[in-house]
Design a protein around this motif. Sequence first.
Motif, short mmCIF file in Angstrom:
data_model
loop_
_atom_site.label_atom_id
_atom_site.label_comp_id
_atom_site.label_asym_id
_atom_site.label_seq_id
_atom_site.Cartn_x
_atom_site.Cartn_y
_atom_site.Cartn_z
N ARG A 182 -3.70 -19.56 -5.53
CA ARG A 182 -4.72 -18.53 -5.63
C ARG A 182 -4.21 -17.20 -5.08
NH1 ARG A 182 -9.87 -20.55 -6.61
NH2 ARG A 182 -10.14 -22.77 -6.27
N GLU A 183 -4.73 -16.12 -5.66
CA GLU A 183 -4.49 -14.75 -5.21
C GLU A 183 -3.05 -14.32 -5.45
OE1 GLU A 183 -6.29 -13.74 -1.51
OE2 GLU A 183 -8.05 -14.94 -1.91
N GLY A 184 -2.68 -13.15 -4.92
CA GLY A 184 -1.34 -12.66 -5.17
C GLY A 184 -1.14 -11.25 -4.65
N LEU A 185 -0.17 -10.55 -5.21
CA LEU A 185 0.18 -9.22 -4.76
C LEU A 185 -0.68 -8.17 -5.44
CD1 LEU A 185 2.35 -7.49 -3.14
CD2 LEU A 185 3.43 -7.20 -5.36
N LEU A 186 -1.14 -7.23 -4.66
CA LEU A 186 -1.92 -6.12 -5.20
C LEU A 186 -1.31 -4.82 -4.71
CD1 LEU A 186 -4.40 -4.78 -6.49
CD2 LEU A 186 -5.64 -5.19 -4.37
N SER A 187 -0.66 -4.09 -5.62
CA SER A 187 -0.14 -2.77 -5.27
C SER A 187 -1.25 -1.78 -5.48
CB SER A 187 1.04 -2.41 -6.18
OG SER A 187 2.07 -3.38 -6.06
N HIS A 188 -1.43 -0.88 -4.52
CA HIS A 188 -2.59 -0.01 -4.62
C HIS A 188 -2.36 1.33 -3.95
CE1 HIS A 188 -3.13 -1.96 -0.69
NE2 HIS A 188 -3.59 -0.78 -0.33
N ARG A 189 -3.28 2.19 -4.20
CA ARG A 189 -3.32 3.50 -3.57
C ARG A 189 -4.57 3.57 -2.71
NH1 ARG A 189 -0.56 8.41 -2.44
NH2 ARG A 189 -2.15 9.96 -1.98
N VAL A 190 -4.40 3.94 -1.44
CA VAL A 190 -5.54 4.06 -0.55
C VAL A 190 -6.07 5.48 -0.58
CG1 VAL A 190 -6.33 3.88 1.83
CG2 VAL A 190 -4.66 2.26 0.95
N GLY A 191 -7.39 5.64 -0.68
CA GLY A 191 -8.00 6.95 -0.68
C GLY A 191 -8.68 7.23 0.65
N SER B 94 0.81 -1.21 0.00
CA SER B 94 0.00 0.00 0.00
C SER B 94 0.85 1.27 0.00
CB SER B 94 -0.91 -0.01 1.24
OG SER B 94 -1.54 1.24 1.41
N THR B 95 0.24 2.35 -0.48
CA THR B 95 0.87 3.65 -0.44
C THR B 95 0.66 4.34 0.90
OG1 THR B 95 -1.10 4.68 -1.37
CG2 THR B 95 0.62 4.00 -2.92
N GLU B 96 -0.08 3.71 1.81
CA GLU B 96 -0.32 4.27 3.14
C GLU B 96 0.41 3.42 4.18
OE1 GLU B 96 -2.00 7.05 3.85
OE2 GLU B 96 -2.45 7.41 1.73
N GLU B 97 1.09 4.08 5.09
CA GLU B 97 1.82 3.36 6.13
C GLU B 97 0.86 2.56 7.00
OE1 GLU B 97 4.17 6.07 8.40
OE2 GLU B 97 5.41 6.71 6.70
N GLY B 98 1.31 1.37 7.40
CA GLY B 98 0.53 0.56 8.32
C GLY B 98 -0.59 -0.24 7.72
N THR B 99 -0.69 -0.31 6.39
CA THR B 99 -1.81 -1.02 5.77
C THR B 99 -1.36 -2.17 4.86
OG1 THR B 99 -1.88 0.62 3.98
CG2 THR B 99 -3.35 0.97 5.86
N SER B 100 -0.06 -2.43 4.77
CA SER B 100 0.45 -3.52 3.93
C SER B 100 0.55 -4.80 4.76
CB SER B 100 1.82 -3.16 3.35
OG SER B 100 1.76 -1.99 2.57
N TYR B 101 0.37 -5.94 4.11
CA TYR B 101 0.40 -7.21 4.83
C TYR B 101 0.51 -8.37 3.84
CZ TYR B 101 -4.39 -7.91 3.32
OH TYR B 101 -5.51 -8.07 2.54
N ALA B 102 0.71 -9.55 4.38
CA ALA B 102 0.62 -10.80 3.61
C ALA B 102 0.02 -11.87 4.51
CB ALA B 102 1.98 -11.24 3.08
N PHE C 295 6.59 1.38 6.34
CA PHE C 295 6.70 0.96 4.94
C PHE C 295 5.52 1.47 4.12
CE2 PHE C 295 5.28 -2.04 1.67
CZ PHE C 295 6.40 -2.05 0.84
N LYS C 296 5.82 1.91 2.91
CA LYS C 296 4.79 2.25 1.94
C LYS C 296 5.42 2.22 0.55
CE LYS C 296 5.33 7.29 2.35
NZ LYS C 296 4.62 8.56 2.63
N VAL C 297 4.61 1.98 -0.46
CA VAL C 297 5.09 1.99 -1.84
C VAL C 297 4.74 3.34 -2.46
CG1 VAL C 297 4.85 -0.50 -2.06
CG2 VAL C 297 2.95 0.99 -2.72
N ARG C 298 5.33 3.61 -3.61
CA ARG C 298 5.09 4.87 -4.31
C ARG C 298 4.58 4.58 -5.72
NH1 ARG C 298 9.31 5.65 -0.89
NH2 ARG C 298 9.27 7.54 0.40
N GLU C 299 3.80 5.53 -6.23
CA GLU C 299 3.19 5.33 -7.54
C GLU C 299 4.24 5.09 -8.61
OE1 GLU C 299 2.10 9.35 -9.49
OE2 GLU C 299 1.66 9.57 -7.36
N ASN C 300 3.87 4.21 -9.55
CA ASN C 300 4.67 3.83 -10.71
C ASN C 300 5.86 2.93 -10.37
OD1 ASN C 300 3.09 5.24 -12.64
ND2 ASN C 300 4.08 7.16 -12.05
#
Length: 288
Positions: free
Chosen positions: A279-288, A8-16, A64-69
């Motif tokens: 089944r399923e996988g990684l989803l990179s996203h932007r939280v609004g 996720s692009t927001e801290e504290g929202t990424s997981y596996a 941790f957070k990811v960035r666009e692109n």
Amino acid sequence: MYIDALASTEEGTSYAIISRTKNLFGINQAVEVTGAMVYFLNQNTNTRIVLSELEGAYFPPSDFKVRENELWSLEVILDDGRIYLSEPEKVPVPIPNTSYKVLYKKQLLYSEAYKGFVPGHEIAATFNDPSGENNFYYWRFKSFEKLINCRVCNDYQVLRDGNCIVVNQGADDSPLKYYYTYECEEDCWRIRYSQNIKLFSDEFVNGQKVMQLPVGDILLYTNDNILVQMQQFSISQKAYGYFKTLKDLVDNNGGFNAPLPAALVGNLFNEENSEEFVREGLLSHRVG
């Protein structure tokens, strides 16, 4: 094997979360997989982020957070040596700010448990869709109900050291209460999650304003106020296709005219066994 991961692009929202199916008493159930080594991999910088195990799930550092692109992928190494990798996912561009409106409906949706329509609140989103690009959206929520009683002991039992146990009746042999309730010693909440999948593609509204799109159904469990945390995700077209297939399977699972189930395939694979179904996988996203 089931692997669900969000970067996720927001801290504290990424997981596996890693689980596998196990047949217990004739019923397939999901069992958590522990002891794995899990990493988020930044394909642009060749950086590897270690996820730590906590209560059956895996989490990156709190900041941790990811960035666009950016391009990110997932790597999972089980304790038996098996390795699972995901295809790289590009983090979508930020989605616009969204406003929400809550609407009470006496007949919100049909409930199989109650064999009829049940009341609740519908959450509707309004936002401006960016023009000149294909956008795909996904919504989910958590609701929080404040509890007064945190434990109930039935059948004449009482709470002792965290467990409900049977105690002797009084010396006069007067019966105990049938049940005892115990108030919470500190703030305590019942947390509920989305029960259905809410998706949207801007194929027919590209660049226009979307008005009051239903994105959440909250059943009326209590008349007291509740807190709702709404999350809006910008997802890739491939992720949209995956969730759309999952939604079709859930929504069209009965009746004579129900379509045949589609294959639910994510973007994960076993590096040494291409025939294994994951089944399923990684989803990179932007939280609004």
